[in-house]
Design a protein around this motif. Structure first.
Motif, mmCIF file in Angstrom:
data_model
loop_
_atom_site.group_PDB
_atom_site.id
_atom_site.type_symbol
_atom_site.label_atom_id
_atom_site.label_comp_id
_atom_site.label_asym_id
_atom_site.label_seq_id
_atom_site.Cartn_x
_atom_site.Cartn_y
_atom_site.Cartn_z
ATOM 1 N N ILE A 83 38.716 39.355 41.097
ATOM 2 C CA ILE A 83 39.967 40.091 41.252
ATOM 3 C C ILE A 83 40.869 39.740 40.074
ATOM 4 O O ILE A 83 41.051 38.557 39.764
ATOM 5 C CB ILE A 83 40.656 39.740 42.578
ATOM 6 N N ASP A 84 41.422 40.750 39.437
ATOM 7 C CA ASP A 84 42.366 40.551 38.332
ATOM 8 C C ASP A 84 43.729 41.023 38.814
ATOM 9 O O ASP A 84 43.987 42.221 38.894
ATOM 10 C CB ASP A 84 41.923 41.350 37.102
ATOM 11 N N THR A 85 44.586 40.067 39.184
ATOM 12 C CA THR A 85 45.886 40.440 39.743
ATOM 13 C C THR A 85 46.862 40.923 38.683
ATOM 14 O O THR A 85 47.840 41.598 39.007
ATOM 15 C CB THR A 85 46.504 39.251 40.502
ATOM 16 N N SER A 252 37.919 33.464 45.613
ATOM 17 C CA SER A 252 38.079 32.015 45.423
ATOM 18 C C SER A 252 38.539 31.652 44.014
ATOM 19 O O SER A 252 39.285 30.684 43.831
ATOM 20 C CB SER A 252 36.770 31.294 45.749
ATOM 21 N N GLU A 253 38.109 32.410 43.007
ATOM 22 C CA GLU A 253 38.519 32.111 41.638
ATOM 23 C C GLU A 253 39.922 32.627 41.358
ATOM 24 O O GLU A 253 40.771 31.911 40.819
ATOM 25 C CB GLU A 253 37.536 32.722 40.641
ATOM 26 N N ALA A 254 40.190 33.872 41.759
ATOM 27 C CA ALA A 254 41.499 34.478 41.474
ATOM 28 C C ALA A 254 42.628 33.740 42.175
ATOM 29 O O ALA A 254 43.745 33.650 41.662
ATOM 30 C CB ALA A 254 41.493 35.945 41.882
ATOM 31 N N GLY A 257 44.234 28.299 43.729
ATOM 32 C CA GLY A 257 45.307 27.390 44.129
ATOM 33 C C GLY A 257 46.021 27.808 45.389
ATOM 34 O O GLY A 257 47.022 27.192 45.780
ATOM 35 N N LYS A 258 45.517 28.845 46.041
ATOM 36 C CA LYS A 258 46.209 29.397 47.212
ATOM 37 C C LYS A 258 45.317 29.430 48.443
ATOM 38 O O LYS A 258 45.476 30.277 49.315
ATOM 39 C CB LYS A 258 46.714 30.802 46.883
ATOM 40 N N LEU A 259 44.386 28.479 48.509
ATOM 41 C CA LEU A 259 43.477 28.392 49.643
ATOM 42 C C LEU A 259 43.790 27.152 50.467
ATOM 43 O O LEU A 259 44.128 26.109 49.920
ATOM 44 C CB LEU A 259 42.022 28.328 49.168
ATOM 45 N N ASP A 260 43.655 27.273 51.784
ATOM 46 C CA ASP A 260 43.837 26.088 52.623
ATOM 47 C C ASP A 260 42.528 25.307 52.681
ATOM 48 O O ASP A 260 41.561 25.621 51.984
ATOM 49 C CB ASP A 260 44.369 26.459 54.005
ATOM 50 N N CYS A 264 40.773 29.659 53.705
ATOM 51 C CA CYS A 264 41.603 30.818 54.035
ATOM 52 C C CYS A 264 42.725 30.972 53.007
ATOM 53 O O CYS A 264 43.190 29.981 52.429
ATOM 54 C CB CYS A 264 42.228 30.663 55.422
ATOM 55 N N LEU A 265 43.157 32.191 52.805
ATOM 56 C CA LEU A 265 44.250 32.463 51.879
ATOM 57 C C LEU A 265 45.587 32.101 52.520
ATOM 58 O O LEU A 265 45.895 32.557 53.628
ATOM 59 C CB LEU A 265 44.248 33.944 51.490
ATOM 60 N N LYS A 266 46.361 31.299 51.820
ATOM 61 C CA LYS A 266 47.691 30.963 52.316
ATOM 62 C C LYS A 266 48.596 32.183 52.168
ATOM 63 O O LYS A 266 48.652 32.797 51.099
ATOM 64 C CB LYS A 266 48.267 29.786 51.532
ATOM 65 N N VAL A 267 49.274 32.511 53.244
ATOM 66 C CA VAL A 267 50.123 33.702 53.229
ATOM 67 C C VAL A 267 51.554 33.332 53.605
ATOM 68 O O VAL A 267 51.809 32.307 54.252
ATOM 69 C CB VAL A 267 49.600 34.783 54.201
ATOM 70 N N ASP A 268 52.492 34.213 53.217
ATOM 71 C CA ASP A 268 53.885 34.005 53.600
ATOM 72 C C ASP A 268 54.151 34.663 54.945
ATOM 73 O O ASP A 268 53.220 35.131 55.620
ATOM 74 C CB ASP A 268 54.836 34.515 52.505
ATOM 75 N N GLU A 269 55.388 34.713 55.348
ATOM 76 C CA GLU A 269 55.722 35.241 56.676
ATOM 77 C C GLU A 269 55.411 36.726 56.818
ATOM 78 O O GLU A 269 55.323 37.258 57.924
ATOM 79 C CB GLU A 269 57.213 35.009 56.964
ATOM 80 N N PHE A 270 55.213 37.411 55.674
ATOM 81 C CA PHE A 270 54.918 38.837 55.705
ATOM 82 C C PHE A 270 53.423 39.110 55.547
ATOM 83 O O PHE A 270 53.018 40.255 55.414
ATOM 84 C CB PHE A 270 55.698 39.558 54.605
#
Length: 378
Positions: A83-85, A252-254, A257-260, A264-270
């Motif tokens: 994924i290229d954000t 996982s690469e993209a 730094g945002k995995l628990d 799992c992907l760490k997400v905000d309240e939204f």
């Protein structure tokens, strides 16, 4: 495309993963904007009905619902490898690139059969062959061991003991109670235990299998299952119902730094991936509700994210996710089971049979996909 703002109609939402969360998201948005649903398989796998397919002849033909009739050109069969954000695109294993305005990750989990199919099984006809081969193996077996007392292990024991009463079934569980994750009452867990024991299932609590790596997982040979407490159980067939892992290969690469701790992907309240305004994570790959993965919670994820994508397109304030109340329904075969609704109400066979056990929502999911469930199972 009715029911959407003009701002959303001009957007392209790419959804990676065609399981329960991914298809629900695609169905919500497909009349509101351009969508692309990406999955390695050719069909939606109705895993809720998968355990019934192991004991009921022909049921395996009902649990694979083809994507193409529902989504047409909006479905892309393939595996996302990166994924290229920055460029806002996903890259498939084939090298194809798909650009997005919004990205929804719904990649789910991986694990042993029958909870999950192997990644290599992407053709529904091959998947049906796998189910049918295990149907034959269960019929031929005398002694069956199920490792794991979570929802899959419990439901599998219930299905086999209900339809195949001549089998000796042993369920080995490392904890002191069945289905220990989630806010479930002792009454609920006790009724599950009694329900299985009434069907002749022997349960070894607080036993951990010590020779798991040595056991044949395909029923190819009779074996001895050993535990850390010194127990030995002979088995013609062993089902491993533990060890589900987050399917993070696409991201996982993209988002390294945002995995628990479980991927799992760490997400905000939204339910946006942390630090992103246009990438959302729903279902089993989202850090929300990560300790109690259930389809009804994923449906709530879908409701919030579908609304938030439209709100974001309209430059409006997003809606925060609030977890739904506790609810679980665990069939112990087609005749009933145990359910818990809210923090304390526990129901037995009559309610569970009507709510889930009899039909396992199979016809409903065909309807959700805008298709009619086949009547011919051959």
């Amino acid at each position: 495309m009715g029911g959407s703002s003009s701002n959303l109609r001009d957007k392209h939402v790419v959804i990676v993963g065609g399981g329960y969360a991914g298809t629900a998201m695609a169905n919500d948005l497909k009349e509101k904007c351009k969508i692309t649903l990406i999955d390695p398989k050719d069909s939606f796998h109705h895993t809720i009905g998968g355990l019934r397919a192991l004991v009921e002849d022909g049921y395996s033909n009902l649990i694979f619902i083809p994507y193409a009739p529902t989504y047409g050109e909006s479905f892309q069969q393939g595996k996302v490898v990166s994924i290229d954000t920055t460029a806002k695109k996903v890259v498939l294993e084939t090298g194809d690139e798909i650009s997005y305005d919004y990205l929804v990750l719904a990649t789910g989990t991986t694990g042993h059969f029958p909870a999950k199919l192997e990644f290599s099984v992407t053709d529904s006809s091959k998947a049906i062959e796998t189910y049918n081969s295990y149907f034959d193996k269960i019929n031929a077996a005398k002694d069956i061991v199920i490792i794991g007392g979570g929802p899959v292990g419990v439901e599998l024991a219930g299905e086999i003991s209900t339809d195949k009463k001549d089998k000796k079934i042993t369920l080995i569980h490392s904890r002191s109670a069945l289905i220990n994750n989630g806010n479930f009452t002792d009454k609920f867990k006790k009724r599950l235990r009694k329900g299985l024991q009434a069907k002749g299932v022997e349960i070894l609590f607080e036993h951990k299998v010590s020779n798991l790596a040595e056991l044949p997982k395909d029923g190819s040979a009779r074996c001895t299952v050993k535990t850390d407490k010194g127990s030995q159980v002979e088995a013609d067939l062993v089902f491993v119902c533990i060890g589900l892992k987050t399917n993070s290969s696409a991201y996982s690469e993209a988002f390294s730094g945002k995995l628990d701790e479980i991927g799992c992907l760490k997400v905000d309240e939204f339910l946006r991936v942390e630090g992103c305004t246009d990438v959302f994570a729903i279902g089993d790959c989202s850090s929300v509700d990560s300790q109690a993965k259930m389809a009804y919670k994923a449906n709530r994820h879908v409701e919030v994210v579908a609304k938030n994508i439209q709100l974001h397109a309209d430059k409006k304030r997003l809606e925060a996710y609030k977890p739904p109340f506790t609810a679980i329904c665990v069939p112990l075969g087609r005749t009933g089971g145990v359910a818990q609704i809210g923090n304390s109400f526990v129901a037995g066979n009559a309610i569970t049979k009507i709510a889930k056990a009899k039909g396992l929502f199979t016809e409903s999911y065909w309807s959700n996909q805008g298709q009619k469930m086949p009547t011919n199972r051959l």
